[in-house]
Structure formats: structure tokens, C-alpha cells
Write a protein that holds these residues in place. Sequence first.
Motif, PDB file in Angstrom:
ATOM      1  N   LEU A  28      22.721  36.282  65.625  1.00 56.20           N
ATOM      2  CA  LEU A  28      23.398  37.412  66.332  1.00 56.20           C
ATOM      3  C   LEU A  28      23.428  38.725  65.728  1.00 56.20           C
ATOM      4  CD1 LEU A  28      25.062  37.986  68.902  1.00 56.20           C
ATOM      5  CD2 LEU A  28      27.119  37.433  67.573  1.00 56.20           C
ATOM      6  N   ILE A  51      27.926  30.439  73.358  1.00 60.99           N
ATOM      7  CA  ILE A  51      28.328  31.388  72.140  1.00 60.99           C
ATOM      8  C   ILE A  51      28.405  30.549  70.899  1.00 60.99           C
ATOM      9  CG2 ILE A  51      29.210  33.475  71.103  1.00 60.99           C
ATOM     10  CD1 ILE A  51      30.013  34.177  74.056  1.00 60.99           C
ATOM     11  N   PHE A  65      30.758  39.027  68.587  1.00 59.62           N
ATOM     12  CA  PHE A  65      30.332  39.081  69.715  1.00 59.62           C
ATOM     13  C   PHE A  65      31.306  40.270  70.570  1.00 59.62           C
ATOM     14  CE2 PHE A  65      29.245  38.255  74.173  1.00 59.62           C
ATOM     15  CZ  PHE A  65      27.979  37.647  74.276  1.00 59.62           C
TER      16      PHE A  65
END
Length: 274
Positions: A28, A51, A65
Amino acid sequence: MDKPIEHLGQLKGKVLLFGGVYSNLQALEALISIANKEGVAPSNCICTGDIIGYCGQPQQTISLFKKWGAKSIVGNVEIQLAEDKEDCGCDFREGSKCDDLSQLWYPFAKAHLQNDAIEWIKTLPRNIQFDYAGKTIGVVHGAYSNVSEFIFSSTSWEVKKASFDALNCDVIVAGHCGLPFTDVKADKIWINPGVIGMPANDGLAKVWAVILDERKTPIYKHFSFSYDHELASELMLKNNLPKEYAQTLKTGIWDNTEILPIAESELQGKPIKF
């Protein structure tokens, strides 16, 4: 989930599409760097769900995130976590190796997520829809009617057509199956950007995503990128997560292909070309 469909309206500029972060914080971080370099606004970065998943930093991944501000729909894992279920809801065959391994990583993820992360997950929509470059685009996890349905390049168009019809879309962006592909039929396009949390069974440690660019033809481009997979693998082993998946992060080869149709299984270890 609060919203069956989140309508984003018309998006302009580049759009970044990706799936399956799978608690892989290092992947990420690398993707966010790519988005910044490409000038893609966080509001134009869209995840196809999951996720949370196999890797070792679920809370850190959710926190980053959220801080980033990207969009996401729910994957089957988010649905299960939001509903406090005891399994990942991946639709693995009972007794299969994938099912056995999920009984290691899913409880770990559930145990290491804070309440604020679960509450945030509950706000995610089931689907996203937006307009881009004269096309209506719908985002699903597996399929519109079944979040956990595995749809591959070799899956029949009739199966794919059901999601187009349900969302009245020109383009479907989907996740779940873990393999990047594009399938075009007449004026309809099915795009799976792949996942960033695990490699695509192609023998490379790189992972995959897609950038939409309305200035180009075609408007979509698949790309792969590297990240610190050694650290991600090390953290999995440190937390007693499945060593098979930790090894996959380094080799790019799936431990087994039991979820794959024959056509996709035969491509194991072969480079992906677009």
C-alpha cells in the motif's frame, strides 16, 4: 453496509484502480507513492475491496488507507468483519487448503483490528459507480449478485453480463480472483486490476493495478510494481501467519491453484502481458 451503491458522479483526470491490499502495508505504501507520482488524487483512487487479508499488518493498513483518503467498496472479508463472523467468507471449498489457511490469517486479522477500524469498514458501500470518459463504470468485488464469486478471464461472458445488466454499466471493475485481466465484448469492458497484496501467480514478486487515463486509447492500462516484499513476508512469519503465503510474496507462485479454472492454472509461472 450503509450504502448499496456510492455514486461518485463524473471523475476527471487519472483514476487508479486496485484490489486486495490484504493487510500488506508495504504494498500500500508503494502504491500511494505511485499515485502521488502520477498525480492521481486520493478521491480518484478506488479499491475493489479486501483491504484486509493474509498479511501481517491489518490495523496499520486500515489506518494508512483511511489517512490516504482513497475510496473502496467492501470485499467479502470486510463484510465478515463488520458482521463479526468467524470466517473470511471467501467461498473457498470446505476442507480445501485455502480454507484451512484462512483459519489462520482471518482470526489474526480480526483480533488485531481496533474498534474504530471495524466501524469505518461498516461505512463502506457494496458497490461504487461513476462516469468517466463518456462511460458509466461500476465497481464490484466478485460479481454484483455475489460478492464472493470468482470471475476470471476464462469465465463465460454470460456470467459477466449479469453484472453489466444489474448496474447498467459500460465498464465493470472487479476484484476477488487475484489475477489481472481485461475482457472486451462489443462495447462492454470487464477490468480486473488484480490485487496489490499478493503476486499474480506469474513467478514475479511484483503486484498489479490499473490506471485510467481519458486522454489515451484505450483508456485503461495495466501495470505492475515492486515493493518491500521481503519485509512483508518476514512480518507474516513473525506473526505465525501461513508460511505458504509468506513464500508466495517472494516467489510470485501460488502454493496451490485450487480456486483457478484450468485455463488460468496452466498459466502459473508465466509472465503476464498486456
